[in-house]
Design a protein around this motif. Structure first.
Motif, PDB file in Angstrom:
ATOM      1  N   ALA A 245      54.556  49.736  46.239  1.00 15.78           N
ATOM      2  CA  ALA A 245      54.044  48.608  47.013  1.00 15.78           C
ATOM      3  C   ALA A 245      52.981  49.131  47.972  1.00 15.78           C
ATOM      4  O   ALA A 245      52.686  50.329  48.003  1.00 15.78           O
ATOM      5  N   LEU A 246      52.406  48.217  48.752  1.00 12.84           N
ATOM      6  CA  LEU A 246      51.345  48.596  49.685  1.00 12.84           C
ATOM      7  C   LEU A 246      51.936  48.846  51.068  1.00 12.84           C
ATOM      8  O   LEU A 246      52.368  47.909  51.741  1.00 12.84           O
ATOM      9  N   PRO A 247      51.961  50.109  51.519  1.00  9.12           N
ATOM     10  CA  PRO A 247      52.495  50.387  52.858  1.00  9.12           C
ATOM     11  C   PRO A 247      51.521  49.940  53.946  1.00  9.12           C
ATOM     12  O   PRO A 247      50.301  49.928  53.736  1.00  9.12           O
ATOM     13  N   THR A 248      52.049  49.598  55.087  1.00  7.41           N
ATOM     14  CA  THR A 248      51.232  49.236  56.240  1.00  7.41           C
ATOM     15  C   THR A 248      51.313  50.327  57.289  1.00  7.41           C
ATOM     16  O   THR A 248      52.406  50.808  57.617  1.00  7.41           O
ATOM     17  N   ASN A 290      46.104  42.786  53.951  1.00 10.31           N
ATOM     18  CA  ASN A 290      46.741  43.425  52.792  1.00 10.31           C
ATOM     19  C   ASN A 290      45.741  43.993  51.797  1.00 10.31           C
ATOM     20  O   ASN A 290      45.958  43.965  50.581  1.00 10.31           O
ATOM     21  N   SER A 291      44.638  44.493  52.331  1.00  6.32           N
ATOM     22  CA  SER A 291      43.618  45.116  51.485  1.00  6.32           C
ATOM     23  C   SER A 291      43.828  46.622  51.480  1.00  6.32           C
ATOM     24  O   SER A 291      43.844  47.248  52.538  1.00  6.32           O
ATOM     25  N   PRO A 292      43.992  47.238  50.297  1.00  4.28           N
ATOM     26  CA  PRO A 292      44.209  48.699  50.252  1.00  4.28           C
ATOM     27  C   PRO A 292      43.018  49.464  50.813  1.00  4.28           C
ATOM     28  O   PRO A 292      41.857  49.089  50.598  1.00  4.28           O
ATOM     29  N   SER A 293      43.298  50.503  51.531  1.00  2.95           N
ATOM     30  CA  SER A 293      42.239  51.350  52.096  1.00  2.95           C
ATOM     31  C   SER A 293      41.326  51.903  51.021  1.00  2.95           C
ATOM     32  O   SER A 293      40.144  52.172  51.266  1.00  2.95           O
ATOM     33  N   SER A 294      41.857  52.081  49.808  1.00  5.30           N
ATOM     34  CA  SER A 294      41.059  52.650  48.719  1.00  5.30           C
ATOM     35  C   SER A 294      39.920  51.741  48.283  1.00  5.30           C
ATOM     36  O   SER A 294      38.972  52.207  47.633  1.00  5.30           O
ATOM     37  N   VAL A 295      39.983  50.451  48.616  1.00  4.88           N
ATOM     38  CA  VAL A 295      38.909  49.529  48.248  1.00  4.88           C
ATOM     39  C   VAL A 295      38.226  48.983  49.494  1.00  4.88           C
ATOM     40  O   VAL A 295      37.557  47.941  49.448  1.00  4.88           O
ATOM     41  N   SER A 296      38.381  49.664  50.603  1.00  2.00           N
ATOM     42  CA  SER A 296      37.803  49.218  51.875  1.00  2.00           C
ATOM     43  C   SER A 296      36.473  49.926  52.130  1.00  2.00           C
ATOM     44  O   SER A 296      36.430  51.151  52.288  1.00  2.00           O
ATOM     45  N   GLY A 323      50.404  49.949  44.857  1.00  2.00           N
ATOM     46  CA  GLY A 323      49.687  49.714  46.095  1.00  2.00           C
ATOM     47  C   GLY A 323      48.270  49.227  45.873  1.00  2.00           C
ATOM     48  O   GLY A 323      47.672  48.573  46.726  1.00  2.00           O
ATOM     49  N   ALA A 324      47.715  49.514  44.687  1.00  2.00           N
ATOM     50  CA  ALA A 324      46.380  49.039  44.337  1.00  2.00           C
ATOM     51  C   ALA A 324      46.429  47.936  43.296  1.00  2.00           C
ATOM     52  O   ALA A 324      45.764  46.901  43.421  1.00  2.00           O
ATOM     53  N   SER A 325      47.230  48.147  42.259  1.00  2.00           N
ATOM     54  CA  SER A 325      47.213  47.210  41.140  1.00  2.00           C
ATOM     55  C   SER A 325      47.760  45.840  41.506  1.00  2.00           C
ATOM     56  O   SER A 325      47.438  44.847  40.846  1.00  2.00           O
ATOM     57  N   ASN A 326      48.597  45.764  42.538  1.00  2.00           N
ATOM     58  CA  ASN A 326      49.076  44.466  42.996  1.00  2.00           C
ATOM     59  C   ASN A 326      47.998  43.675  43.730  1.00  2.00           C
ATOM     60  O   ASN A 326      48.117  42.460  43.922  1.00  2.00           O
ATOM     61  N   PHE A 327      46.939  44.363  44.177  1.00  2.00           N
ATOM     62  CA  PHE A 327      45.884  43.708  44.953  1.00  2.00           C
ATOM     63  C   PHE A 327      44.863  43.036  44.041  1.00  2.00           C
ATOM     64  O   PHE A 327      44.428  41.911  44.305  1.00  2.00           O
ATOM     65  N   LYS A 328      44.481  43.727  42.999  1.00  2.00           N
ATOM     66  CA  LYS A 328      43.494  43.183  42.055  1.00  2.00           C
ATOM     67  C   LYS A 328      43.898  43.538  40.642  1.00  2.00           C
ATOM     68  O   LYS A 328      44.610  44.513  40.404  1.00  2.00           O
ATOM     69  N   LYS A 329      43.375  42.781  39.704  1.00  2.00           N
ATOM     70  CA  LYS A 329      43.644  43.029  38.297  1.00  2.00           C
ATOM     71  C   LYS A 329      42.862  44.249  37.818  1.00  2.00           C
ATOM     72  O   LYS A 329      41.872  44.639  38.436  1.00  2.00           O
ATOM     73  N   PRO A 330      43.291  44.872  36.709  1.00  2.00           N
ATOM     74  CA  PRO A 330      42.513  45.967  36.114  1.00  2.00           C
ATOM     75  C   PRO A 330      41.067  45.536  35.899  1.00  2.00           C
ATOM     76  O   PRO A 330      40.772  44.400  35.525  1.00  2.00           O
ATOM     77  N   GLY A 331      40.162  46.452  36.154  1.00  2.00           N
ATOM     78  CA  GLY A 331      38.743  46.146  36.079  1.00  2.00           C
ATOM     79  C   GLY A 331      38.226  45.708  37.413  1.00  2.00           C
ATOM     80  O   GLY A 331      37.254  46.269  37.946  1.00  2.00           O
TER      81      GLY A 331
END
Length: 991
Positions: A245-248, A290-296, A323-331
């Motif tokens: 999941a995505l930790p805060t 709830n935006s992952p840091s990896s896409v910020s 933590g990432a895949s729950n935020f956006k779909k593949p691609g």
């Protein structure tokens, strides 16, 4: 999306593609010259190392198709333990989607290397190969070496050792064709309940984390590979696993800048090659909920690139993590990550779809040519740095041996010697000093193995393992012991739970209430959190991990072979604070390590096996034990063969042998040296003065120096037993009884007891024996038969009691004794002979030497049973000139006096009681490699021990070559097996 993401906007009127992005063929668009002119110079962005590198990067980039440029952004996951379907899938992604890199996960080293070559052959541009191996290749691959966790390394205060870890891991990765390691973890683990970092962090102190990571990176990158700091912006205080999941992380910007960014800022200046960005929800740094840091963009570009000025490669954490895949779909997640500023998209779930999304963004002007070139050229720059401009396949032959070298264990010993931490040491219970009257019990907690720990403890002294199903019954069993060692063992595998159970906590509490306890924990430091109080525990040792080497080293620390150096890398409630760690005293007892740590070569030393097995195979002896120590460390200890030629009972290191004439220097001589040290005798003392029974004989004026140098003109021996046999050559009833009584209490063998007064007859025979005519070297057992009589007369104690009180108890020689059947089960005693001429029985636990047997098994020249480890202790005491365990047994001057050859000029090589190396050109007990200051002895049963002060070597060889009979040719001696092994030892010295 922020406007700053879009660096260049393409004019909608320009023709962008000849065909759509989904087509197999694409035409690279050419932005207007005016836009290129406004762009920042690429050289400033990439920081090329040389003009050659720049030219290669530009040349390769210009030749890449658009597909290949986009493909460079992806690093896909591969395995070497999966089937052909997986392999074909990877090959298709390389062939069709032009991916630029592979990260390998589970598998085996040779299988991975073969696949690496296969995949590289499929790629027009060599692939970047990475692995996620924080504690070495074994984090992912079987049959490879496992280094300590970062939290264990965080206890070490010698950064050079951590640098060595980086070097060794780097060399192993390089041999595997790997270029990147996603290590080290730079997270400051301030949350003990962190489910995903924890032991993967160097600790909770930012300075220590930074220093440790710096050392690792310096080592790893020094071999030409690239390290990755992770997990930016900081994963150390999370309570959620980002795989799930995505930790805060709710810290303020100021807190991040002060703590979490601290190691990054320092390490960027030191040349850290790359950073991995985590999947974290960080409200203070990224306002999108709830935006992952990896896409910020704020975190990756504004903070990491612009604020912190990082110029290296930026990886996303694996994009298939929840933590990432729950935020956006593949691609979509891949595109978001690239737009945020990442260079390499790790573990994408759908590469074709992700490439299409990026391509469409390029068409739409969201991604400029400059932005694409920025990442791709940076990737190419690092491909050049790791040598992919001159790619060569991985060499498969000897791969396994070259990544699994003795250097691995050598470093592992050093690491744990510096990491293991003493947290409590009430009344200086550590190290355990007095062994002679200290009854020590051992209790195990935890569900993992403890064999190396217990075996090593038992090499120092007698340890009694105690267990019970009931705690009250257990405490009853413990009441007669002075000290109780309790150790807690949990699996050393990374993700296993390591907490004490409620039952174990209760047992520990109850044991500590009623006993003096040393607690040794072979688990992560956080396992201590559940212990409410340490008030009633006298000693606490944190050993961090349950590896075999950790167990050996921790046992060494408990008995003082090493001192404690480690510092706790995290806090444990109010009980122990970060950087706690007590220094303990080092006692000069034997320790344990591998040959490389004492300047020797393991491969050369392993040739001992050949000679030992040769002796077994040619039936020179049924079984053999060999031990080698150097510089106070046992580096080789092995057993070979069986107790007998029936091959039923294998020899193990703890088995004991009749050591024959080694008794002279193991029992009688050290007691004589104490007499000399106390000035009760000197080199000129006469035999008549020592033993008045020799007065008025032709032996009364023999000097002590002559006596012990085998220069007293004595005969070699007398077959005393022959005078006690009847006409049928059986023990005469005049001298023996089958059942002991008050007059016949000295046991010679099973159901055979000799008259108590027969010793007087033996002494009379020696007194009346003829001296040889010429004064020359003549080895004789008479010397030590006489010395036994002397010692017992002046001390009023029997020799077996004397040597136990003066030496064996305090040295921890618990397997060394006269008459071992009084103490041990006979099945740990190698049989010595099938006696068909005197006692007419198999001798197992009864001394082979006939005279010693007639003394009730206690002779001055024979009778001791022992094993290699115990003998090594007293030989090390000699090597340390009378000191062992920081206990003084006699002075250095006394040892030097006894280790002197007084009659070498007359052709007599002997020291005072010690044998010495032969003179050149003459036969003797050693190989010609031993120094003239070396000393030792050999024994008739096929034994030898030798010590060399110049080489700092102790060598022990034990066998029962006399079994089943002594009439056979002594091929062990004729074939020079003991000497050949000794030569191997010296050949193994490299410094």
């Amino acid at each position: 999306m922020k406007n700053s993401v879009v660096k260049i906007l393409f004019l909608s009127s320009l023709f962008i593609f000849a065909v759509s992005c989904v087509s197999k063929k694409k035409v690279i668009p050419k932005p207007p010259e005016v836009i290129i002119a406004k762009a920042e110079p690429l050289d400033d962005k990439y920081g090329y190392d040389s003009e050659v590198q720049k030219k290669w990067v530009d040349s390769v980039y210009n030749k890449l198709t658009f597909d290949e440029r986009i493909g460079q952004l992806f690093m896909i996951a591969a395995y070497s333990n999966k089937d052909s379907i997986h392999v074909n899938k990877i090959e298709k992604l390389i062939r069709d989607n032009k991916v630029g890199g592979i990260i390998f996960f589970q598998g085996g080293p040779v299988r991975q290397a073969i696949l690496t070559n296969r995949y590289q052959a499929k790629s027009r541009l060599p692939l970047l190969i990475a692995n996620d191996a924080e504690w070495g290749l074994s984090m992912r691959l079987d049959s490879t070496y496992r280094y300590p966790w970062n939290m264990t390394l965080g206890a070490i205060r010698d950064s050079k050792l951590i640098e060595k870890v980086g070097i060794q891991m780097g060399e192993q990765s390089k041999r595997m064709g790997i270029h990147f390691n996603f290590a080290p973890v730079l997270d400051i683990n301030t949350n003990p309940k962190n489910p995903v970092i924890g032991f993967r962090s160097f600790g909770e102190n930012k300075e220590n984390v930074t220093e440790s990571a710096s050392a690792f990176i310096k080592g790893y990158q020094s071999v030409g590979l690239l390290a990755t700091g992770k997990h930016f912006p900081g994963h150390g205080d999370t309570d959620v696993d980002s795989h799930l999941a995505l930790p805060t992380v709710s810290f303020s910007k100021e807190r991040f800048n002060e703590v979490e960014f601290y190691p990054y800022k320092k390490l960027f200046n030191e040349g850290l090659a790359s950073v991995m960005v985590a999947h974290l929800n960080v409200p203070s740094l990224e306002p999108r909920e709830n935006s992952p840091s990896s896409v910020s963009y704020n975190i990756v570009t504004d903070i990491l690139k612009l604020q912190l000025q990082f110029k290296g490669l930026i990886f996303t954490d694996a994009l298939n993590m929840k933590g990432a895949s729950n935020f956006k779909k593949p691609g979509e997640i891949d595109l978001e990550a690239f737009l945020a500023g990442n260079d390499i998209l790790l573990c994408p779930e759908n590469v074709p779809l992700a490439e299409e999304k990026i391509c469409m963004a390029y068409e739409d002007g969201l991604i400029s040519e400059e932005r694409l070139a920025y990442s791709v050229k940076k990737i190419l720059k690092y491909k050049f740095k790791v040598g992919l401009n001159n790619y060569t396949p991985v060499s498969i032959p000897n791969l396994y041996n070259e990544i699994n070298t003795p250097a691995n264990d050598a470093l592992q010993y050093q690491l744990f010697e510096n990491a293991i931490t003493v947290l409590k040491n009430k009344n200086e219970i550590l190290p355990i000093r007095k062994l002679e009257n200290n009854k020590i019990a051992y209790v195990k907690l935890g569900d993992d193995t403890n064999s190396s720990f217990v075996a090593t403890l038992k090499k120092y002294t007698e340890i009694t393992e105690v267990s019970d199903q009931n705690i009250d019954s257990l405490n009853v069993k413990l009441k007669d012991f002075n000290t109780v060692i309790v150790s807690f063992h949990k699996s050393d595998r990374a993700w296993k739970k390591q907490e004490f159970s409620e039952t174990e906590l209760l047992w520990l509490q109850e044991i500590a209430k009623k006993n003096i306890v040393i607690l040794d924990v072979f688990a992560k430091p956080y396992s201590l959190l559940t212990i409410p109080t340490f008030d009633e525990i006298e000693g606490v040792v944190m050993s961090y991990q349950n590896s075999d080497i950790a167990q050996v080293v921790s046992a060494e620390l408990i008995f003082g072979a090493i001192d404690a150096k480690g510092k706790l890398p995290v806090s444990i409630n109010a009980n122990f604070k970060v950087n706690d760690g007590l220094v303990t005293e080092k006692l000069n007892r034997l320790g344990f390590t591998v040959p490389e740590n004492v300047g020797m070569n393991s491969v050369t030393l392993a040739q001992i096996d050949y000679f030992a097995n040769l002796a077994i195979n040619k039936k020179m002896a049924p079984g053999v034990q060999v031990l080698v120590a150097r510089k106070g460390k046992v580096i080789y200890q092995k057993s070979f063969g069986y107790h007998t030629y029936e091959n039923k009972v294998k020899v193990v290191n703890s088995d004991i042998y009749d050591v024959a004439s080694l008794t002279k220097i193991l029992a009688t001589l050290p007691n004589v040296m104490q007499q000399y040290d106390q000035q009760k005798i000197n080199m000129e003392t006469t035999l008549g003065t020592m033993l008045p029974i020799f007065n008025n004989s032709d032996k009364q004026d023999i000097h002590f120096k002559e006596l012990l140098s085998h220069y007293a003109r004595f005969q070699a021996w007398i077959p005393f037993y022959e005078g006690t046999l009847d006409r049928s050559q059986k023990p005469s009833e005049k001298y023996y009884r089958k059942v002991a009584d008050s007059q016949f209490s000295k046991k010679v063998a099973d159901s055979l007891f000799i008259r108590n007064d027969y010793h007087d007859t033996i002494m009379k025979k020696i007194i009346n024996s003829k001296l040889i005519p010429k004064k020359e070297y003549k080895y004789s057992d008479f010397t030590f038969i006489i010395l036994k009589d002397y010692l017992e007369r002046v001390t009023g104690k029997k020799l077996d009691v004397l040597v136990q009180e003066n030496f064996y108890g305090s040295l921890g020689m618990n397997y060394t004794t006269y008459n071992p059947l009084n103490k041990f089960n006979k099945y740990i005693i190698a049989p010595t002979e099938n006696d068909t001429y005197f006692r007419h029985q198999i001798l197992q636990g009864y001394v082979h030497d006939m005279e010693a047997a007639m003394e009730g098994g206690v002779g001055g020249h024979a009778g001791i049973f022992s094993n290699t480890m115990d003998i090594a202790k007293i030989m090390q005491m000699y090597l340390q000139k009378g000191n062992y365990g920081n206990q003084k047994y006699f002075s250095e001057n006394t040892f030097s006096d006894f280790n002197t050859c007084y009659f070498c000029a007359e052709g007599n090589r002997r020291g005072i009681g010690f044998d010495k190396p032969q003179k050149a050109g003459t036969p003797g007990p050693t190989c010609s490699c031993a120094s003239l200051t070396s000393f030792g002895h050999t024994g008739f049963t096929g034994t030898m021990t030798w010590a060399d002060p110049e080489a700092e070597i102790v060598y022990v060889f034990l066998s029962n070559r006399t079994f089943p009979g002594t009439n056979a040719t002594n091929t062990l001696s004729k074939e020079h097996i003991r000497e050949d092994i000794q030569r191997v030892i010296y050949d193994a010295i490299v410094k």
